[in-house]
Scaffold this active site. Structure first.
Site, PDB file in Angstrom:
ATOM      1  N   GLN A  92      14.435  -2.034   6.437  1.00 43.55           N
ATOM      2  CA  GLN A  92      14.073  -1.020   5.450  1.00 43.55           C
ATOM      3  C   GLN A  92      14.457   0.391   5.884  1.00 43.55           C
ATOM      4  O   GLN A  92      14.263   1.345   5.132  1.00 43.55           O
ATOM      5  CB  GLN A  92      12.560  -1.083   5.195  1.00 43.55           C
ATOM      6  CG  GLN A  92      12.101  -2.404   4.622  1.00 43.55           C
ATOM      7  CD  GLN A  92      10.583  -2.554   4.621  1.00 43.55           C
ATOM      8  OE1 GLN A  92       9.842  -1.672   5.074  1.00 43.55           O
ATOM      9  NE2 GLN A  92      10.101  -3.680   4.124  1.00 43.55           N
ATOM     10  N   HIS A 154       8.495  -0.509   7.160  1.00 41.97           N
ATOM     11  CA  HIS A 154       7.440   0.458   6.837  1.00 41.97           C
ATOM     12  C   HIS A 154       7.699   1.847   7.417  1.00 41.97           C
ATOM     13  O   HIS A 154       6.973   2.327   8.286  1.00 41.97           O
ATOM     14  CB  HIS A 154       6.080  -0.076   7.302  1.00 41.97           C
ATOM     15  CG  HIS A 154       5.679  -1.364   6.657  1.00 41.97           C
ATOM     16  ND1 HIS A 154       4.463  -1.962   6.874  1.00 41.97           N
ATOM     17  CD2 HIS A 154       6.343  -2.191   5.800  1.00 41.97           C
ATOM     18  CE1 HIS A 154       4.401  -3.092   6.188  1.00 41.97           C
ATOM     19  NE2 HIS A 154       5.539  -3.251   5.529  1.00 41.97           N
ATOM     20  N   GLU A 248      -1.372   0.550  -4.108  1.00 37.60           N
ATOM     21  CA  GLU A 248      -2.379   1.552  -4.466  1.00 37.60           C
ATOM     22  C   GLU A 248      -1.752   2.857  -4.936  1.00 37.60           C
ATOM     23  O   GLU A 248      -0.684   3.254  -4.471  1.00 37.60           O
ATOM     24  CB  GLU A 248      -3.246   1.901  -3.250  1.00 37.60           C
ATOM     25  CG  GLU A 248      -4.033   0.767  -2.663  1.00 37.60           C
ATOM     26  CD  GLU A 248      -4.879   1.209  -1.480  1.00 37.60           C
ATOM     27  OE1 GLU A 248      -5.586   0.358  -0.939  1.00 37.60           O
ATOM     28  OE2 GLU A 248      -4.846   2.420  -1.110  1.00 37.60           O
ATOM     29  N   TYR A 258      -7.805   6.397   3.915  1.00 43.00           N
ATOM     30  CA  TYR A 258      -7.507   5.532   2.777  1.00 43.00           C
ATOM     31  C   TYR A 258      -7.609   4.046   3.110  1.00 43.00           C
ATOM     32  O   TYR A 258      -7.252   3.205   2.289  1.00 43.00           O
ATOM     33  CB  TYR A 258      -6.166   5.936   2.174  1.00 43.00           C
ATOM     34  CG  TYR A 258      -6.311   7.303   1.550  1.00 43.00           C
ATOM     35  CD1 TYR A 258      -6.721   7.448   0.240  1.00 43.00           C
ATOM     36  CD2 TYR A 258      -6.153   8.452   2.326  1.00 43.00           C
ATOM     37  CE1 TYR A 258      -6.940   8.704  -0.310  1.00 43.00           C
ATOM     38  CE2 TYR A 258      -6.376   9.711   1.788  1.00 43.00           C
ATOM     39  CZ  TYR A 258      -6.766   9.825   0.470  1.00 43.00           C
ATOM     40  OH  TYR A 258      -7.015  11.069  -0.067  1.00 43.00           O
ATOM     41  N   TYR A 269       0.491 -12.225   3.978  1.00 39.45           N
ATOM     42  CA  TYR A 269       1.575 -12.966   3.351  1.00 39.45           C
ATOM     43  C   TYR A 269       1.386 -14.450   3.621  1.00 39.45           C
ATOM     44  O   TYR A 269       1.187 -14.858   4.761  1.00 39.45           O
ATOM     45  CB  TYR A 269       2.927 -12.489   3.876  1.00 39.45           C
ATOM     46  CG  TYR A 269       3.253 -11.075   3.451  1.00 39.45           C
ATOM     47  CD1 TYR A 269       3.563 -10.787   2.136  1.00 39.45           C
ATOM     48  CD2 TYR A 269       3.226 -10.032   4.363  1.00 39.45           C
ATOM     49  CE1 TYR A 269       3.841  -9.486   1.725  1.00 39.45           C
ATOM     50  CE2 TYR A 269       3.512  -8.730   3.976  1.00 39.45           C
ATOM     51  CZ  TYR A 269       3.815  -8.472   2.650  1.00 39.45           C
ATOM     52  OH  TYR A 269       4.084  -7.186   2.251  1.00 39.45           O
TER      53      TYR A 269
END
Length: 374
Positions: A92, A154, A248, A258, A269
């Site tokens: 990513q 991430h 979210e 949070y 997963y």
């Protein structure tokens, strides 16, 4: 009070993703508020990630593969802009977001996020540079997430300017380091706030706290790939990927926790509980999705073309190939519409012309333009 959307998992099977629009093709889409026209502006981009509009009618676009280009008014692409730093392209990670300095017309400065290599791995970094023709000059790295870590996942990476000129940088937990999201001594799972020189903002909550990074704004995040400043309150709104479920939307306030991975509406997963769905002192999301839509890109619509969409929040969906339109009442989501685009949506931007521009996340990525049908 938070809201959530649950959709049937089987609906994902019914989606047929197109390979993209052709240059001369326009698609008509029926929506709740209007009939829409979707057309391709440009293609040939390798996993485009971020988009910025220039005053001369050009656009600046990043490709995750480590290239930045101009998109001309006719949709043609420039050769890659030179002067980028070393970028680790893996999973990513790669070249991510790009934004213009608030005084770009005076200084030609841009800011971009990317996966920066280091001795112990890589991490999200942000650089400032002067855009001069087809090259970047005066490049300075103003932020480098710590610690470096061997992970392909991430990175966060969205960039948003606060109303006072500070820069918000969203970050991910790097996958294997998710417990770091609950500490203050790493950048994993955080939002940071810095000046354009990279110094901690004077508004930050941990400037004087021992064992805390002074640039941290908020914590307990998983992987934030959508962020936008509310056009009326100037508060930072973000969305983040949940694991299997639990994406979210949050209003991201200083020093607020949070919850990730202590609370989540998602699961491991393949199944399995991660934590609880609530705990005193941890923020509940404003809105969440089960199952995940894989959100990426977000903007508040303030233009004139879509009058019925004004002050709506627009979110891209990677998983379902949709543009998600959220109607708001203050800090509540009161209605959600899914607009089928048929391609993975990486970024959502409002253009100077009031149209909505979408980046598609694929090897032959496109820039799409959404307008009301006349």
């Amino acid at each position: 009070m938070h809201t959530f959307t649950r959709i049937l998992a089987a609906s994902a099977v019914l989606l047929t993703f197109s390979t993209g629009l052709s240059a001369r093709q326009a698609t008509e889409i029926k929506s709740d508020k209007a009939t829409l026209q979707l057309e391709m502006v440009s293609d040939g981009l390798e996993h485009p990630w971020g988009l910025a509009f220039l005053a001369d009618g050009k656009m600046l676009v990043t490709e995750r593969a480590g290239r930045m280009r101009y998109v001309n008014a006719d949709g043609s692409l420039s050769e890659p802009i030179s002067g980028l730093p070393d970028i680790t392209v893996a999973g990513q990670g790669g070249l991510l977001d790009v934004v213009l300095h608030p005084k770009f017309t005076d200084n030609n400065q841009i800011f971009f996020s990317y996966n920066e290599p280091g001795a112990n791995g890589s991490s999200t970094a942000v650089a400032r540079a002067t855009l001069t023709g087809d090259s970047l000059t005066d490049l300075q790295v103003i932020f480098s997430a710590q610690p470096k870590f061997e992970s392909r996942h991430h990175f966060g990476g969205r960039l948003v300017f606060a109303d006072n000129g500070d820069l918000f940088i969203t970050l991910g937990d790097r996958g294997q380091r998710r417990d770091d999201a609950q500490t203050h001594d790493t950048h994993h799972g955080k939002v940071v706030r810095v000046t354009t020189d990279g110094k901690p903002s004077a508004a930050n909550p941990y400037l004087e706290k021992d064992n805390a990074l002074a640039d941290v704004w908020s914590y307990g995040h998983r992987n934030i790939q959508g962020a936008a400043l509310h056009p009326q309150t100037n508060q930072l709104w973000t969305h983040e990927h949940g694991p299997q479920g639990g994406d979210e939307i949050n209003i991201t306030r200083a020093a607020h926790n949070y919850g990730w991975p202590v609370i989540t509406y998602g699961e491991e997963y393949g199944g399995g509980k991660i934590g609880k769905t609530s705990q005193q002192g941890l923020e509940q999301p404003l809105h969440y999705w089960v199952p995940s839509i894989a959100p990426s890109g977000m903007t508040f619509y303030t233009g004139e073309l879509f009058k019925a969409w004004q002050q709506n929040l627009l979110v891209g969906s990677l998983k379902f190939g949709q543009l998600v339109r959220l109607e708001l009442s203050g800090e509540k989501v009161i209605n959600e519409e899914r607009i089928m685009i048929g391609q993975r949506i990486r970024d959502v931007r409002q253009g100077p012309d009031g149209a909505v521009y979408l980046l598609t996340d694929q090897k032959n990525g496109q820039i799409l333009r959404l307008t009301p049908k006349k």
